[in-house]
Motif scaffolding. Structure first.
Motif, PDB file in Angstrom:
ATOM      1  N   PHE A   1       0.805  -1.221   0.000  1.00  0.00           N
ATOM      2  CA  PHE A   1       0.000   0.000   0.000  1.00  0.00           C
ATOM      3  C   PHE A   1       0.839   1.273   0.000  1.00  0.00           C
ATOM      4  CE2 PHE A   1      -3.672  -2.324   2.361  1.00  0.00           C
ATOM      5  CZ  PHE A   1      -4.036  -2.944   1.173  1.00  0.00           C
TER       6      PHE A   1
ATOM      7  N   ARG B   1       0.415   2.929   5.203  1.00  0.00           N
ATOM      8  CA  ARG B   1      -0.353   1.682   5.148  1.00  0.00           C
ATOM      9  C   ARG B   1      -1.130   1.464   6.451  1.00  0.00           C
ATOM     10  NH1 ARG B   1       2.353  -2.255   8.036  1.00  0.00           N
ATOM     11  NH2 ARG B   1       1.061  -3.870   7.067  1.00  0.00           N
TER      12      ARG B   1
ATOM     13  N   ILE C   1      -4.240   3.592   6.357  1.00  0.00           N
ATOM     14  CA  ILE C   1      -5.269   2.880   5.588  1.00  0.00           C
ATOM     15  C   ILE C   1      -5.962   1.863   6.487  1.00  0.00           C
ATOM     16  CG2 ILE C   1      -5.617   1.186   3.741  1.00  0.00           C
ATOM     17  CD1 ILE C   1      -3.533   2.682   2.098  1.00  0.00           C
TER      18      ILE C   1
ATOM     19  N   HIS D   1      -9.913   1.809   7.499  1.00  0.00           N
ATOM     20  CA  HIS D   1     -10.701   0.614   7.213  1.00  0.00           C
ATOM     21  C   HIS D   1     -11.450   0.154   8.464  1.00  0.00           C
ATOM     22  CE1 HIS D   1     -10.766  -3.927   6.252  1.00  0.00           C
ATOM     23  NE2 HIS D   1     -11.781  -3.352   5.634  1.00  0.00           N
TER      24      HIS D   1
ATOM     25  N   VAL E   1      -8.692   9.427   6.297  1.00  0.00           N
ATOM     26  CA  VAL E   1      -8.641   9.575   4.843  1.00  0.00           C
ATOM     27  C   VAL E   1      -8.149  10.967   4.449  1.00  0.00           C
ATOM     28  CG1 VAL E   1     -10.383   7.794   4.387  1.00  0.00           C
ATOM     29  CG2 VAL E   1     -11.107  10.168   4.672  1.00  0.00           C
TER      30      VAL E   1
ATOM     31  N   LEU F   1      -4.529  10.634   4.551  1.00  0.00           N
ATOM     32  CA  LEU F   1      -4.062   9.901   3.369  1.00  0.00           C
ATOM     33  C   LEU F   1      -3.979  10.813   2.147  1.00  0.00           C
ATOM     34  CD1 LEU F   1      -6.016   6.554   3.863  1.00  0.00           C
ATOM     35  CD2 LEU F   1      -3.531   6.857   3.974  1.00  0.00           C
TER      36      LEU F   1
ATOM     37  N   LEU G   1       1.839   6.753  -1.356  1.00  0.00           N
ATOM     38  CA  LEU G   1       1.033   5.552  -1.569  1.00  0.00           C
ATOM     39  C   LEU G   1       1.358   4.925  -2.922  1.00  0.00           C
ATOM     40  CD1 LEU G   1      -2.476   6.792  -0.350  1.00  0.00           C
ATOM     41  CD2 LEU G   1      -0.800   5.465   0.948  1.00  0.00           C
TER      42      LEU G   1
ATOM     43  N   GLY H   1      -2.501   1.372  -2.954  1.00  0.00           N
ATOM     44  CA  GLY H   1      -2.835   2.140  -1.760  1.00  0.00           C
ATOM     45  C   GLY H   1      -3.794   3.279  -2.063  1.00  0.00           C
TER      46      GLY H   1
ATOM     47  N   ALA I   1      -7.520   3.622  -0.536  1.00  0.00           N
ATOM     48  CA  ALA I   1      -7.818   4.860   0.183  1.00  0.00           C
ATOM     49  C   ALA I   1      -9.054   5.540  -0.411  1.00  0.00           C
ATOM     50  CB  ALA I   1      -6.622   5.801   0.142  1.00  0.00           C
TER      51      ALA I   1
END
Length: 247
Positions: free
Chosen positions: A165, A185, A188, A192, A222, A225, A232, A236, A240
């Motif tokens: 990722f 990662r 992420i 999740h 997010v 991210l 990423l 990834g 995302a």
């Protein structure tokens, strides 16, 4: 084998626990191929026959075929606590029946060493192993949340066996919770867990304040991210994006 390296992560049709059409069997096939390759490279002893797909998905084989495998200090789960874990899994599947297949992923549960500040833990480098603290067993609701939390990580680790990722040398960041020094990662993974926990809480009718807290946390992940997008990998970024839409 090469097909799984060349294929886009989008062939999985989404993210585990989030998208109903997530292709768990396709992922399992790719994981088996990768583990067989690593098993040969590492000259791991006692590996299953190549045609025995289910055997290659067992925790013992996962550990044997993981380069750099590093166990986390832990103790065996005491008698009685394994039954509590089984009830937590049953609770999750009762409220969200479509997750039954994902919750059947073979894992080994351990008890975190006393003194650990974590309620639960898992690691990419110790695959299909879940660690729970004594405090995790204080209530059925908390235990279910934590079991699901770690199962989310285990499924993303499976995807990462095929598609990393984040890039080597990716910047370390601080999670919205204040936890420092985390790779993209891991952000992420946090997003999740937040998205999936919100789904469970809505299914169980949990108080809206808890759902709102996890939603806010997931959105914070997010957003983070977005700021480390350059760190990423293509996979990834896809994961995302899927999580951003889910939150």
């Amino acid at each position: 084998m090469s097909t799984f390296h060349l294929a886009d992560v989008r062939c999985l049709s989404g993210v585990p626990f989030v998208h109903a059409k997530f292709a768990a069997r396709l992922l399992a096939s790719g994981v088996v191929a990768v583990r067989q390759m690593h098993g040969r490279t590492l000259r791991a002893p006692g590996l299953p026959d190549e045609d025995d797909v289910q055997a290659w998905l067992q925790p013992a084989v996962a550990v044997k075929t993981r380069p750099g495998c590093t166990p986390i200090p832990s103790r065996p789960l005491p008698q009685g606590k394994d039954a509590r874990v089984a009830l937590a899994v049953e609770r999750i599947c009762r409220f969200v029946p479509q997750w039954k297949g994902l919750m059947r992923l073979p894992v080994v549960y351990h008890l975190l060493e006393q003194g650990s500040r974590s309620l639960s833990a898992s690691s990419y480098l110790w695959p299909q192993q879940i660690l729970l603290s004594e405090a995790a067993f204080e209530s059925d609701e908390v235990l279910a949340d934590l079991v699901l939390h770690e199962m989310c990580h285990q499924w993303l680790y499976l995807i990462e066996e095929l598609w990393p990722f984040d890039k080597p040398g990716a910047r370390r960041v601080t999670l919205p919770s204040g936890t420092e020094n985390r790779a993209p990662r891991e952000v992420i993974g946090a997003a999740h867990v937040a998205a999936v926990t919100v789904h469970l809480h809505r299914a169980t009718g949990m108080p809206g304040t808890r759902t709102a807290r996890f939603t806010e946390y997931g959105k914070g992940c997010v957003a983070l991210l977005d700021r480390v997008n350059d760190d990423l990998t293509p996979a990834g970024r896809i994961i995302a994006h899927d999580l951003k839409e889910a939150l």
